[in-house]
Design a protein around this motif. Structure first.
Motif, PDB file in Angstrom:
ATOM      1  N   UNK A 157       0.536   7.580   0.033  1.00 56.56           N
ATOM      2  CA  UNK A 157      -0.437   8.621  -0.308  1.00 56.56           C
ATOM      3  C   UNK A 157      -1.758   8.043  -0.794  1.00 56.56           C
ATOM      4  N   UNK A 158      -2.695   8.943  -1.088  1.00 56.75           N
ATOM      5  CA  UNK A 158      -3.997   8.523  -1.618  1.00 56.75           C
ATOM      6  C   UNK A 158      -3.813   7.931  -3.017  1.00 56.75           C
ATOM      7  N   UNK A 159      -4.481   6.806  -3.250  1.00 59.84           N
ATOM      8  CA  UNK A 159      -4.330   6.101  -4.532  1.00 59.84           C
ATOM      9  C   UNK A 159      -5.519   6.418  -5.434  1.00 59.84           C
ATOM     10  N   UNK A 183       0.839  -1.197   0.000  1.00 57.62           N
ATOM     11  CA  UNK A 183       0.000   0.000   0.000  1.00 57.62           C
ATOM     12  C   UNK A 183       0.879   1.253   0.000  1.00 57.62           C
ATOM     13  N   UNK A 184       0.778   2.099  -1.042  1.00 58.22           N
ATOM     14  CA  UNK A 184       1.575   3.335  -1.043  1.00 58.22           C
ATOM     15  C   UNK A 184       1.117   4.282   0.070  1.00 58.22           C
TER      16      UNK A 184
END
Lengths: 119, 151
Positions: free
Chosen positions: B21-23, B18-19
């Motif tokens: 920032x917002x994906x 999961x990165x």
């Protein structure tokens, strides 16, 4: 480069084998700050093996309704994967195709990893 | 040219870390959304995104020309609006001179619509509306005041 230069483009692996089409671009808002929001960074390409169309992203979400549509779209896009931008070897450059008879394509790097594309 | 059938991949897909920032997926969450200005007035439709590599500090070496595309960090720098109806049907892309852009720094919120933090009148994008207001509507009798009589 604009997003349309990448969307719907065929994708080849390092050996030249056709692996699918770019159906979407995955962005992450963790780029350099620019105004109220961070700049979206191009994180990867969502590649569908069978279709270059994208319809509401059923194959990338937990939405199951309406059942016939969700079932059909999931089946059409089975095997969809995410490839990180760092695994992309080359992208088509608009207006600079080496051979106009050949369709422009995104070429992936050797040893690239296929990630689960679900959001 | 006859297209080869896609390679059948039967192996498991690696779980995506999961990165931070917002994906967002460009097509799913951004493209074709309505763009609203600071007063919730529609400005345009988001037809495309401008992508540019940013200077990631890599020193250009002797093989810079053969550097993989993915070696450079690419970010979205602007929202684009333009005459895309014909090109979406028949293919190709409009010439760069026909694109109207809104810099990403003006984007305030992303939701069912893309909301900007500036007024539409302050953007180059809305010049046809301003031109029509000043040169056509403004010359019609009664075209320069509020019909409700407040101004």
């Amino acid at each position: 480069m604009i997003a349309s230069d990448l969307l719907d483009v065929p994708v080849l692996d390092a050996d030249g084998t056709h692996v699918g089409f770019v159906v979407d671009l995955r962005l992450v808002l963790d780029g350099p700050p620019d105004g109220p929001l961070a700049r979206p960074r191009l994180h990867g390409l969502v590649v569908s093996p069978r279709s270059r169309s994208s319809f509401l992203g059923f194959e990338r979400s937990a939405v199951r309704a309406p059942w016939p549509v969700a079932h059909l779209v999931r089946r059409r896009h089975r095997g969809t994967f995410l490839v990180h931008w760092s695994d992309v070897a080359s992208v088509p450059t608009p207006g600079e195709a080496a051979d106009p008879r050949q369709e422009a394509a995104v070429v992936l790097a050797r040893g690239m990893t296929r990630y689960d594309a679900r959001l | 040219m006859r297209r080869r059938r896609p390679e059948r991949w039967s192996g498991p897909l690696a779980p995506e870390p999961r990165p931070a920032g917002r994906v967002l997926d460009a097509r799913l969450h951004l493209l074709d959304r309505q763009v609203l200005d600071d007063d919730e007035v529609p400005v345009c439709t988001l037809d495309d995104l401008e992508l540019e590599p940013v200077d990631d500090g890599a020193t250009p070496g002797p093989h810079a020309g053969t550097r993989p595309a993915g070696a450079a960090t690419v970010v979205v720098t602007a929202l684009l609006s333009g005459p895309v109806l014909r090109t979406r049907i028949f293919g190709g892309r409009p010439p760069s001179s026909r694109w109207q852009s809104v810099a990403w720094r003006h984007v305030r919120d992303l939701g069912t619509a893309v909301r900007l933090g500036v007024r539409g009148d302050d953007l180059d994008l809305t010049w046809p509306e301003r031109w029509t207001r000043d040169h056509v509507v403004g010359r019609l009798p009664g075209g320069r005041h509020d019909p409700e009589g407040r101004s």
